[in-house]
Design a protein around this motif. Structure first.
Motif, mmCIF file in Angstrom:
data_model
loop_
_atom_site.group_PDB
_atom_site.id
_atom_site.type_symbol
_atom_site.label_atom_id
_atom_site.label_comp_id
_atom_site.label_asym_id
_atom_site.label_seq_id
_atom_site.Cartn_x
_atom_site.Cartn_y
_atom_site.Cartn_z
ATOM 1 N N ASP A 63 0.841 -1.199 0.000
ATOM 2 C CA ASP A 63 0.000 0.000 0.000
ATOM 3 C C ASP A 63 0.873 1.246 0.000
ATOM 4 O O ASP A 63 1.675 1.474 0.916
ATOM 5 C CB ASP A 63 -0.910 0.012 1.228
ATOM 6 N N LEU A 64 0.701 2.074 -1.009
ATOM 7 C CA LEU A 64 1.587 3.219 -1.204
ATOM 8 C C LEU A 64 1.516 4.218 -0.064
ATOM 9 O O LEU A 64 2.532 4.703 0.433
ATOM 10 C CB LEU A 64 1.263 3.911 -2.528
ATOM 11 N N ILE A 65 0.306 4.575 0.382
ATOM 12 C CA ILE A 65 0.159 5.595 1.414
ATOM 13 C C ILE A 65 0.713 5.100 2.745
ATOM 14 O O ILE A 65 1.419 5.831 3.451
ATOM 15 C CB ILE A 65 -1.313 6.020 1.541
ATOM 16 N N THR A 66 0.431 3.848 3.088
ATOM 17 C CA THR A 66 0.970 3.293 4.326
ATOM 18 C C THR A 66 2.485 3.214 4.258
ATOM 19 O O THR A 66 3.190 3.527 5.228
ATOM 20 C CB THR A 66 0.383 1.899 4.588
ATOM 21 N N ARG A 67 3.000 2.791 3.111
ATOM 22 C CA ARG A 67 4.454 2.710 2.940
ATOM 23 C C ARG A 67 5.094 4.086 3.107
ATOM 24 O O ARG A 67 6.099 4.248 3.808
ATOM 25 C CB ARG A 67 4.777 2.141 1.551
ATOM 26 N N ALA A 68 4.492 5.097 2.490
ATOM 27 C CA ALA A 68 5.021 6.461 2.614
ATOM 28 C C ALA A 68 4.967 6.931 4.060
ATOM 29 O O ALA A 68 5.895 7.591 4.555
ATOM 30 C CB ALA A 68 4.232 7.409 1.722
ATOM 31 N N GLY A 69 3.868 6.596 4.754
ATOM 32 C CA GLY A 69 3.743 6.995 6.154
ATOM 33 C C GLY A 69 4.838 6.399 7.020
ATOM 34 O O GLY A 69 5.427 7.087 7.867
ATOM 35 N N LEU A 70 5.147 5.121 6.816
ATOM 36 C CA LEU A 70 6.198 4.476 7.597
ATOM 37 C C LEU A 70 7.573 5.069 7.296
ATOM 38 O O LEU A 70 8.386 5.289 8.199
ATOM 39 C CB LEU A 70 6.211 2.969 7.321
ATOM 40 N N LEU A 71 7.835 5.350 6.031
ATOM 41 C CA LEU A 71 9.122 5.940 5.674
ATOM 42 C C LEU A 71 9.253 7.363 6.214
ATOM 43 O O LEU A 71 10.328 7.763 6.682
ATOM 44 C CB LEU A 71 9.295 5.930 4.153
ATOM 45 N N LEU A 72 8.164 8.116 6.189
ATOM 46 C CA LEU A 72 8.198 9.459 6.763
ATOM 47 C C LEU A 72 8.406 9.393 8.275
ATOM 48 O O LEU A 72 9.115 10.231 8.846
ATOM 49 C CB LEU A 72 6.911 10.209 6.435
ATOM 50 N N ALA A 73 7.794 8.405 8.919
ATOM 51 C CA ALA A 73 7.999 8.221 10.355
ATOM 52 C C ALA A 73 9.465 7.929 10.651
ATOM 53 O O ALA A 73 10.028 8.427 11.632
ATOM 54 C CB ALA A 73 7.116 7.093 10.875
ATOM 55 N N ALA A 74 10.087 7.118 9.800
ATOM 56 C CA ALA A 74 11.497 6.782 9.998
ATOM 57 C C ALA A 74 12.398 8.003 9.814
ATOM 58 O O ALA A 74 13.294 8.255 10.604
ATOM 59 C CB ALA A 74 11.907 5.671 9.029
ATOM 60 N N HIS A 75 12.155 8.763 8.756
ATOM 61 C CA HIS A 75 13.050 9.880 8.418
ATOM 62 C C HIS A 75 12.828 11.115 9.284
ATOM 63 O O HIS A 75 13.775 11.876 9.511
ATOM 64 C CB HIS A 75 12.891 10.250 6.945
ATOM 65 N N THR A 76 11.601 11.343 9.755
ATOM 66 C CA THR A 76 11.328 12.554 10.546
ATOM 67 C C THR A 76 11.259 12.281 12.037
ATOM 68 O O THR A 76 11.374 13.202 12.838
ATOM 69 C CB THR A 76 10.000 13.200 10.113
ATOM 70 N N PHE A 77 11.066 11.037 12.440
ATOM 71 C CA PHE A 77 10.874 10.559 13.825
ATOM 72 C C PHE A 77 10.024 11.498 14.681
ATOM 73 O O PHE A 77 10.341 11.774 15.824
ATOM 74 C CB PHE A 77 12.194 10.198 14.502
ATOM 75 N N VAL A 78 8.891 11.932 14.099
ATOM 76 C CA VAL A 78 7.905 12.686 14.868
ATOM 77 C C VAL A 78 6.971 11.694 15.557
ATOM 78 O O VAL A 78 7.014 10.495 15.292
ATOM 79 C CB VAL A 78 7.083 13.638 13.976
ATOM 80 N N ARG A 79 6.127 12.187 16.438
ATOM 81 C CA ARG A 79 5.147 11.327 17.097
ATOM 82 C C ARG A 79 4.088 10.877 16.087
ATOM 83 O O ARG A 79 3.786 11.589 15.136
ATOM 84 C CB ARG A 79 4.499 12.054 18.275
ATOM 85 N N THR A 80 3.519 9.707 16.333
ATOM 86 C CA THR A 80 2.598 9.109 15.364
ATOM 87 C C THR A 80 1.417 10.019 15.056
ATOM 88 O O THR A 80 1.062 10.209 13.889
ATOM 89 C CB THR A 80 2.080 7.756 15.886
ATOM 90 N N ASP A 81 0.792 10.595 16.081
ATOM 91 C CA ASP A 81 -0.365 11.455 15.854
ATOM 92 C C ASP A 81 -0.001 12.702 15.070
ATOM 93 O O ASP A 81 -0.797 13.206 14.267
ATOM 94 C CB ASP A 81 -1.005 11.856 17.182
ATOM 95 N N GLU A 82 1.203 13.230 15.293
ATOM 96 C CA GLU A 82 1.640 14.414 14.557
ATOM 97 C C GLU A 82 1.763 14.110 13.071
ATOM 98 O O GLU A 82 1.457 14.959 12.225
ATOM 99 C CB GLU A 82 2.979 14.899 15.121
ATOM 100 N N LEU A 83 2.191 12.898 12.744
ATOM 101 C CA LEU A 83 2.355 12.511 11.345
ATOM 102 C C LEU A 83 1.030 12.163 10.693
ATOM 103 O O LEU A 83 0.681 12.689 9.646
ATOM 104 C CB LEU A 83 3.313 11.318 11.244
ATOM 105 N N ARG A 84 0.262 11.275 11.323
ATOM 106 C CA ARG A 84 -0.936 10.774 10.652
ATOM 107 C C ARG A 84 -1.983 11.859 10.459
ATOM 108 O O ARG A 84 -2.779 11.783 9.529
ATOM 109 C CB ARG A 84 -1.519 9.588 11.415
ATOM 110 N N SER A 85 -2.001 12.890 11.305
ATOM 111 C CA SER A 85 -2.999 13.958 11.191
ATOM 112 C C SER A 85 -2.483 15.167 10.427
ATOM 113 O O SER A 85 -3.163 16.195 10.361
ATOM 114 C CB SER A 85 -3.448 14.396 12.597
ATOM 115 N N ALA A 86 -1.305 15.076 9.859
ATOM 116 C CA ALA A 86 -0.687 16.241 9.223
ATOM 117 C C ALA A 86 -1.414 16.656 7.946
ATOM 118 O O ALA A 86 -1.678 15.816 7.078
ATOM 119 C CB ALA A 86 0.771 15.947 8.907
ATOM 120 N N PRO A 87 -1.725 17.951 7.789
ATOM 121 C CA PRO A 87 -2.260 18.455 6.518
ATOM 122 C C PRO A 87 -1.115 18.934 5.625
ATOM 123 O O PRO A 87 -0.036 19.300 6.106
ATOM 124 C CB PRO A 87 -3.133 19.641 6.972
ATOM 125 N N TRP A 88 -1.357 18.953 4.345
ATOM 126 C CA TRP A 88 -0.339 19.389 3.394
ATOM 127 C C TRP A 88 0.107 20.828 3.640
ATOM 128 O O TRP A 88 1.261 21.191 3.386
ATOM 129 C CB TRP A 88 -0.868 19.257 1.961
#
Length: 390
Positions: A215-240
């Motif tokens: 899944d592209l969006i989930t894959r991108a989310g995990l990679l962004l979590a790895a590279h930015t190491f922000v908290r999960t809620d900060e990432l998943r709720s982020a607007p563009w």
């Protein structure tokens, strides 16, 4: 009157709203998606809110039956005298506290879990007692029983919430003193739960597994979590709109979104900018960086990324939060970056914002270099190549 179809179809909105049933019974739909049965009425001239439970745990028929029984009991109870009217029951005091407390909660799931914990563990024991008649021994027995049942974390949370209800009652003039101070001290030691994290030498295998996730969006989310190491809620709720992908190359998380006085700034490495460029093709037309598959106006659920790691075979070995621990370990062990710079990027700030003013530009130049080094380190780990120099 409500129907099952209307209840199932009721979607969350930005603010709580009500769906009326009959005889004053109504369903509150919270921004988290939780749906709670409630009843507003007056007792001895004072406004009261009775909470019966959450749908679908409490069905429409059961809610109506509970409501009918409660109304019958309330109407049959002799009206209290002046002294009783002035002092609320514990449940009434808790409802007043929740009205002030819930809007300050950072995590949406707590909008339902905090009231639910009181409904399940506290109201059946002391909910209908006058708050000034509740003894310390009652409270100690209540929280110790929860702890003894094996629910250590729940016991601590319930103890803290009971104390907060009593504190609120004192602060609002309902009572002058209370027996719930430092209630958690009567509980045994709490088992500390650490977020599982792979050791640095296994990070490459993890990243290669993520890169193959379908899944592209989930894959991108995990990679962004790895590279930015922000908290999960900060990432998943982020607007563009929070991302400046131009010359600034900066993600600015507003303080208002994370219940902080100051914003949190995340420098964007070249790798993160490429991830965002690819992701924008799929989600860039919408408001959210990581929208839900079936509910594009809402972000992916809090478990989407975690369950993806489970599917990759990392259950018990690594969590989304584990990327923060991994980054902290590698960055500190490298010896290249000052601890203050690392802690600032992890956003380990004093939550009491009155303690000190905060300079938004602190270490930003160093953090830019560090975040690029970190992304290069991840790439090298994934490719099994030599680690980058500073």
């Amino acid at each position: 009157m409500l129907t099952q179809l209307q209840i199932r179809a009721a979607e969350a909105r930005d603010k709580p709203y009500k769906l009326a049933d009959r005889d004053g019974l109504y369903l509150t739909v919270l921004p988290s998606g939780a749906k709670s049965w409630r009843y507003n009425h007056r007792l001895a001239g004072k406004a009261q809110t009775k909470t019966y439970g959450q749908w679908p745990t409490l069905s429409l028929a059961d809610a109506r039956a509970a409501h009918a029984a409660y109304r019958a009991g309330t109407l049959a109870t002799p009206q209290p005298g002046p002294d009783r009217a002035a002092t609320p029951t514990f449940e009434a005091a808790a409802v007043a506290w929740l009205a002030d407390y819930l809007p300050t909660i950072r995590k949406g799931k707590n909008q339902s879990s905090v009231p639910a914990s009181l409904e399940q563990h506290v109201y059946p024991k002391i909910g209908r007692q006058r708050i000034d008649h509740i003894t310390r021994v009652q409270l100690v027995d209540l929280v110790k029983a929860i702890y003894a049942s094996g629910k250590q974390e729940t016991a601590y949370k319930v103890a803290q919430r009971i104390t907060q209800v009593f504190d609120h009652a004192v602060d609002t003039g309902r009572i002058d003193a209370h027996p719930a101070g430092r209630l958690t001290r009567v509980l045994g030691a709490k088992t500390v739960t650490h977020h599982p994290c792979v050791p640095p030498d296994q990070a490459g295998a993890l990243l290669r597994a993520i890169a193959a996730y379908p899944d592209l969006i989930t894959r991108a989310g995990l990679l962004l979590a790895a590279h930015t190491f922000v908290r999960t809620d900060e990432l998943r709720s982020a607007p563009w709109v929070e991302f400046d992908r131009g010359k600034a190359a900066l993600w600015t998380i507003p303080g208002a979104r994370i219940k902080m006085a100051e914003d949190h700034e995340v420098p964007l490495s070249r790798q993160v900018l490429r991830l965002l460029k690819d992701l924008a093709v799929y989600t860039g037309e919408g408001a959210l960086l990581l929208p839900g598959a079936n509910t594009p106006r809402r972000p992916i659920s809090e478990n989407t990324l975690l369950f993806a790691l489970y599917r990759l075979g990392y259950k018990g070995a690594h969590t989304v939060h584990g990327f923060r621990a991994l980054a902290s370990t590698v960055l500190n062990e490298s010896g290249l970056w000052r601890p203050d710079v690392i802690e600032r990027q992890l956003d380990h700030r004093e939550r009491d914002n009155s303690r000190r003013p905060y300079n938004r530009a602190d270490y930003l130049a160093e953090r830019r270099q560090m975040m690029q080094w970190w992304s290069d380190w991840l790439d090298a780990a994934q490719a099994q190549a030599p680690r980058p120099a500073a």
